[in-house]
Motif scaffolding. Structure first.
Motif, PDB file in Angstrom:
ATOM      1  N   LEU A  50      53.960  23.293  53.583  1.00 26.02           N
ATOM      2  CA  LEU A  50      53.455  21.655  54.420  1.00 26.02           C
ATOM      3  C   LEU A  50      54.102  20.505  53.424  1.00 26.02           C
ATOM      4  CD1 LEU A  50      49.763  23.245  55.093  1.00 26.02           C
ATOM      5  CD2 LEU A  50      52.257  23.013  57.085  1.00 26.02           C
ATOM      6  N   LEU A 285      54.466  15.545  65.186  1.00 24.66           N
ATOM      7  CA  LEU A 285      53.594  16.653  65.882  1.00 24.66           C
ATOM      8  C   LEU A 285      54.421  17.675  66.604  1.00 24.66           C
ATOM      9  CD1 LEU A 285      51.828  18.545  64.589  1.00 24.66           C
ATOM     10  CD2 LEU A 285      50.219  17.757  66.310  1.00 24.66           C
ATOM     11  N   LEU A 288      57.521  19.101  64.524  1.00 28.08           N
ATOM     12  CA  LEU A 288      57.111  20.372  63.308  1.00 28.08           C
ATOM     13  C   LEU A 288      57.015  21.512  64.207  1.00 28.08           C
ATOM     14  CD1 LEU A 288      55.033  17.765  61.424  1.00 28.08           C
ATOM     15  CD2 LEU A 288      56.466  19.176  60.575  1.00 28.08           C
ATOM     16  N   GLN A 289      56.264  21.479  65.132  1.00 30.41           N
ATOM     17  CA  GLN A 289      55.755  22.397  65.502  1.00 30.41           C
ATOM     18  C   GLN A 289      56.761  23.042  66.088  1.00 30.41           C
ATOM     19  OE1 GLN A 289      52.632  21.099  68.505  1.00 30.41           O
ATOM     20  NE2 GLN A 289      50.876  21.363  67.757  1.00 30.41           N
ATOM     21  N   TRP A 297      51.891  24.937  62.093  1.00 27.94           N
ATOM     22  CA  TRP A 297      51.801  23.166  62.808  1.00 27.94           C
ATOM     23  C   TRP A 297      51.953  23.939  63.680  1.00 27.94           C
ATOM     24  CZ3 TRP A 297      51.434  19.216  59.488  1.00 27.94           C
ATOM     25  CH2 TRP A 297      51.730  18.998  58.407  1.00 27.94           C
TER      26      TRP A 297
END
Length: 318
Positions: A50, A285, A288-289, A297
């Motif tokens: 991460l 986000l 990241l997903q 994520w």
């Protein structure tokens, strides 16, 4: 006399300038070259992965440096000792350690993350040990115990890694398992003890997929055990697969993870950098997903979630 006073005044100013900012109660910034130090875990495991994603996505906006540790439990003591500014930790470990150190109790939640899974590994051929014979003449005999689920580890030696050192003992007390714990630093050391027959199982926590578990081959004489006891908050049961071990729809005990921070002032250098990192994660986000990053994520649904733990709030957001 005026010359003497001037000399003393100059000396006082010089001595004051030499006093570290920390001793004056200021928010002392970390070295500009390393930026925010983030306590993670062992290379190849969830927290370290991460961090690597954060460095790719946010490293251009906020300087961050990885502090390798044994995992979430050590991350807390690392933060308490001011050896890192932020760190990854399981919620249950944070709750259990809250009263052990005021500095730990004062930590703040920066971001919710994925859940850590308790990986319970045993040998496919069970656990063999020398035990007392039950027939005459009394001596010892070889005993083979089948280990197919977590509860089968009762009264047996178990290797524990990282945050599982704390979680294992919590479960041991809750379910009166009387396991005999052997603390080790890495999954590799635990797996070596399991292979040598020194322990009946190993407990390790990691996000899915766990690097060391994913490296195991079908002929490794190792299998994942399902968690078969009652599950209570903050834990939940999560189903995942490990194709390399022919393990599908497997039940793992899971606990939420948090990215936490020391309680910096909003106006200090570390407070501003921490707020910038928080904003960067929130803004990116979706990247990241959906990008080529860790599947963990995708588990983040609400960036304001802290599971009741006090939250870090940037200036103007309190």
């Amino acid at each position: 006399m005026n010359t003497l006073n001037s000399t003393l005044a100059a000396l006082s100013i010089a001595m004051l300038a030499a006093v570290p900012l920390a001793s004056l109660g200021q928010d002392t910034p970390t070295d500009a070259g390393e930026g925010l130090r983030i306590a993670t875990g062992k290379k190849g495991k969830g927290y370290s992965k991460l961090f690597a994603d954060l460095r790719v996505v946010c490293g251009g906006q906020v300087a961050i440096t990885e502090v390798e540790t044994e995992g979430g439990l050590q991350n807390l003591t690392t933060l308490a000792a001011n050896q890192a500014e932020l760190g990854f930790v399981q919620l249950d470990t944070l709750q259990d350690m809250k009263g052990s150190d005021e500095n730990i109790g004062n930590l703040l939640a920066l971001m919710p993350l994925n859940s850590n899974l308790l990986h319970i590994v045993a040998r496919t051929d069970g656990f063999t040990y020398q035990g007392p014979k039950r027939t005459w003449p009394l001596s010892t005999e070889t005993i083979v115990v089948s280990v197919d689920k977590f509860s089968d580890l009762k009264n047996l030696p178990v290797a524990v890694v990282g945050s599982a050192r704390a979680l294992g003992r919590v479960l041991d007390r809750r379910f009166v398992m009387n396991m005999r714990f052997i603390d080790v630093e890495t999954d590799e050391q635990a797996l070596a003890k399991l292979k040598a027959g020194e322990v009946a199982g190993m407990l390790s926590t990691s996000g899915w997929p766990s690097g060391p578990i994913q490296k195991l081959k079908r002929d490794a004489n190792a299998k994942l055990l399902p968690f078969d006891l009652a599950v209570q908050p903050p834990y939940q049961l999560v189903k995942k697969n490990y194709e390399n071990l022919d393990t599908f729809n497997h039940g793992f005990l899971a606990a939420p993870n948090l990215l936490i921070t020391r309680p910096f002032s909003n106006t200090g250098a570390n407070g501003r950098a921490t707020a910038a990192l928080q904003a960067c994660i929130q803004k990116n986000l979706r990247t990241l997903q959906e990008g080529k990053f860790e599947p963990a994520w995708a588990e983040v649904k609400n960036t304001s979630e802290s599971y009741g733990w006090p939250r870090f709030a940037a200036a103007g957001k309190r």
